[in-house]
Design a protein around this motif. Structure first.
Motif, PDB file in Angstrom:
ATOM      1  N   PRO A  83       1.032   2.311 -27.438  1.00  9.43           N
ATOM      2  CA  PRO A  83       0.740   1.739 -26.116  1.00  9.43           C
ATOM      3  C   PRO A  83      -0.704   1.949 -25.684  1.00  9.43           C
ATOM      4  CG  PRO A  83       2.505   3.408 -25.995  1.00  9.43           C
ATOM      5  CD  PRO A  83       2.066   3.351 -27.411  1.00  9.43           C
ATOM      6  N   ASP A  84      -1.394   2.915 -26.318  1.00 10.24           N
ATOM      7  CA  ASP A  84      -2.816   3.153 -26.018  1.00 10.24           C
ATOM      8  C   ASP A  84      -3.726   2.330 -26.926  1.00 10.24           C
ATOM      9  OD1 ASP A  84      -2.288   4.358 -28.426  1.00 10.24           O
ATOM     10  OD2 ASP A  84      -3.177   6.295 -27.931  1.00 10.24           O
ATOM     11  N   GLY A  85      -3.128   1.488 -27.769  1.00  8.77           N
ATOM     12  CA  GLY A  85      -3.916   0.633 -28.662  1.00  8.77           C
ATOM     13  C   GLY A  85      -4.318   1.296 -29.963  1.00  8.77           C
ATOM     14  N   HIS A  86      -3.767   2.494 -30.262  1.00  6.85           N
ATOM     15  CA  HIS A  86      -4.148   3.106 -31.549  1.00  6.85           C
ATOM     16  C   HIS A  86      -3.440   2.397 -32.692  1.00  6.85           C
ATOM     17  CE1 HIS A  86      -0.387   5.641 -31.287  1.00  6.85           C
ATOM     18  NE2 HIS A  86      -0.447   5.526 -32.601  1.00  6.85           N
TER      19      HIS A  86
ATOM     20  N   LYS B 284       4.013  -2.164 -24.569  1.00 13.06           N
ATOM     21  CA  LYS B 284       2.758  -2.314 -25.309  1.00 13.06           C
ATOM     22  C   LYS B 284       2.031  -3.616 -24.936  1.00 13.06           C
ATOM     23  CE  LYS B 284       4.402   0.526 -29.096  1.00 13.06           C
ATOM     24  NZ  LYS B 284       4.859   0.581 -30.480  1.00 13.06           N
ATOM     25  N   ALA B 285       2.589  -4.341 -23.932  1.00 13.58           N
ATOM     26  CA  ALA B 285       2.038  -5.660 -23.585  1.00 13.58           C
ATOM     27  C   ALA B 285       0.588  -5.575 -23.096  1.00 13.58           C
ATOM     28  CB  ALA B 285       2.917  -6.339 -22.540  1.00 13.58           C
ATOM     29  N   ASP B 286       0.261  -4.534 -22.320  1.00 10.74           N
ATOM     30  CA  ASP B 286      -1.119  -4.405 -21.823  1.00 10.74           C
ATOM     31  C   ASP B 286      -2.090  -4.196 -22.984  1.00 10.74           C
ATOM     32  OD1 ASP B 286      -0.880  -4.727 -19.027  1.00 10.74           O
ATOM     33  OD2 ASP B 286       0.045  -2.738 -18.886  1.00 10.74           O
TER      34      ASP B 286
ATOM     35  N   LEU C  54       4.656 -10.213 -33.147  1.00  8.70           N
ATOM     36  CA  LEU C  54       4.969  -9.746 -31.794  1.00  8.70           C
ATOM     37  C   LEU C  54       6.325 -10.284 -31.350  1.00  8.70           C
ATOM     38  CD1 LEU C  54       1.514 -10.792 -30.285  1.00  8.70           C
ATOM     39  CD2 LEU C  54       2.199  -8.443 -30.819  1.00  8.70           C
ATOM     40  N   ASP C  55       7.032  -9.525 -30.518  1.00  7.32           N
ATOM     41  CA  ASP C  55       8.173 -10.137 -29.847  1.00  7.32           C
ATOM     42  C   ASP C  55       7.681 -10.640 -28.484  1.00  7.32           C
ATOM     43  OD1 ASP C  55       7.967  -7.837 -28.350  1.00  7.32           O
ATOM     44  OD2 ASP C  55      10.081  -7.292 -28.488  1.00  7.32           O
TER      45      ASP C  55
ATOM     46  N   ALA D 131       4.180  -9.780 -26.286  1.00 13.54           N
ATOM     47  CA  ALA D 131       3.179 -10.853 -26.147  1.00 13.54           C
ATOM     48  C   ALA D 131       3.058 -11.354 -24.712  1.00 13.54           C
ATOM     49  CB  ALA D 131       3.571 -12.023 -27.059  1.00 13.54           C
ATOM     50  N   SER D 132       3.843 -10.770 -23.788  1.00 12.66           N
ATOM     51  CA  SER D 132       3.990 -11.377 -22.457  1.00 12.66           C
ATOM     52  C   SER D 132       2.713 -11.386 -21.624  1.00 12.66           C
ATOM     53  CB  SER D 132       5.109 -10.670 -21.688  1.00 12.66           C
ATOM     54  OG  SER D 132       4.787  -9.293 -21.578  1.00 12.66           O
ATOM     55  N   LYS D 133       1.722 -10.561 -21.963  1.00 10.47           N
ATOM     56  CA  LYS D 133       0.500 -10.543 -21.132  1.00 10.47           C
ATOM     57  C   LYS D 133      -0.702 -11.184 -21.817  1.00 10.47           C
ATOM     58  CE  LYS D 133       1.984  -6.844 -18.158  1.00 10.47           C
ATOM     59  NZ  LYS D 133       1.825  -5.462 -17.699  1.00 10.47           N
ATOM     60  N   ILE D 134      -0.472 -11.822 -22.961  1.00 11.36           N
ATOM     61  CA  ILE D 134      -1.602 -12.490 -23.625  1.00 11.36           C
ATOM     62  C   ILE D 134      -1.984 -13.704 -22.788  1.00 11.36           C
ATOM     63  CG2 ILE D 134      -2.413 -13.610 -25.744  1.00 11.36           C
ATOM     64  CD1 ILE D 134      -0.315 -12.098 -27.294  1.00 11.36           C
TER      65      ILE D 134
END
Ligand SMILES: O=C(O)[C@H](O)[C@@H](O)[C@H](O)[C@H](O)COP(=O)(O)O
Length: 266
Positions: free
Chosen positions: A160-163, A217-219, A251-252, A256-259
């Motif tokens: 979730p932190d983009g790692h 993880k959307a953000d 992605l599910d 992907a909901s915030k792209i």
């Protein structure tokens, strides 16, 4: 599939209605790459991370793949590993062994796990040595752009932190350009000691897939994929840009909901 988008570069986004659909398509993707690499070079060198990725690829150990994939030509590596005993519940080796390797006939000597008897620093050094030997014998191909290993496929999850792998935001190892494998002793995600491929190795792969599910993880997916401006920290996942290879995001819909650059129909 809900949607497949080729961004105006070498990135492809594959977005699926749900995790089950994603898992089926991920198994197909890996099986197809395995077939084409084995046809081209006789072997398939794949490096993986830990986390939910392992259960998301579990369909690959089921029919039809368990019979159709040429497992004898597979070589397994870890893009990152936690520095714990291989029998430890935190071990990425154990995770893959229990969830995948124990179900398919991969040759034991083709499974390249880390040395779990030494320090993180020594384990990274030892692992790079193993990778170098296999580049020399061309089990792992070599990049034409630099002298880095060119894995046929590197499969990554993302936190979730983009790692990705064990490359965490703001960690100095993100700038490592000389080594192929490095180590950290301060991972914000436990356990603290890990070894990891460096960005040059990840970006020299022929194929990289980043597999992400869930709204939590959307953000990070948005920041990693969209053209965000402002003073966002550079996310490790955003730094995955294969030099001469393909990047596919699996992605599910929730992830992907915030792209912003992709509009989904209801
Ligand atoms: O050893 C690790 O911790 C992993 O290699 C790590 O990079 C993982 O892939 C991501 O944290 C995503 O994990 P989840 O998919 O379980 O969130």
């Amino acid at each position: 599939m809900a949607l497949s988008v080729n961004k105006n570069d070498d990135r492809e986004l594959r977005v699926y209605e749900n995790v089950d659909e994603l898992s089926s398509n991920l198994a197909d993707y890996i099986a197809e790459l395995s077939e084409s690499c084995i046809k081209e070079r006789g072997v398939f060198a794949i490096a993986l991370s830990g986390g939910s990725l392992v259960s998301l690829m579990s369909k690959l150990s089921e029919a039809p793949y368990n019979k159709t994939v040429d497992w004898a030509r597979w070589y397994i590596f870890w893009a990152d590993e936690r520095v714990v005993a291989k029998s430890h519940v935190d071990s990425n080796y154990k995770l893959l062994k229990d969830g995948f390797l124990s179900k398919v006939p991969i040759v034991h000597s083709h499974v390249h796990s880390i040395n779990d008897l030494v320090s993180a620093e020594q384990a990274a050094e030892d692992y790079e040595f193993v990778v170098r030997q296999l580049v020399r014998t061309r089990v792992i191909s070599v990049s034409e752009v630099n002298d880095c290993p060119r894995f046929d496929l590197i499969l990554l999850g993302m936190g979730p932190d983009g790692h990705i792998a064990s490359l965490f935001p703001n960690n100095p190892v993100l700038n490592e350009i000389d080594q192929w494998v490095t180590f950290i002793t301060d991972s914000p995600k436990p356990p603290p000691e890990r070894i990891t491929f460096t960005l040059p190795v990840i970006n020299s792969a022929a194929n990289v897939a980043i597999v992400v599910t869930g709204g939590g993880k959307a953000d990070a997916v948005h920041v990693a994929i969209d053209d965000v401006s402002g003073d966002c920290p550079e996310l490790p996942a955003r730094m995955v840009r294969p030099i001469n290879g393909e990047l596919v995001w699996f992605l599910d819909l929730s992830a992907a909901s915030k792209i912003e650059s992709v509009k989904f129909s209801e």
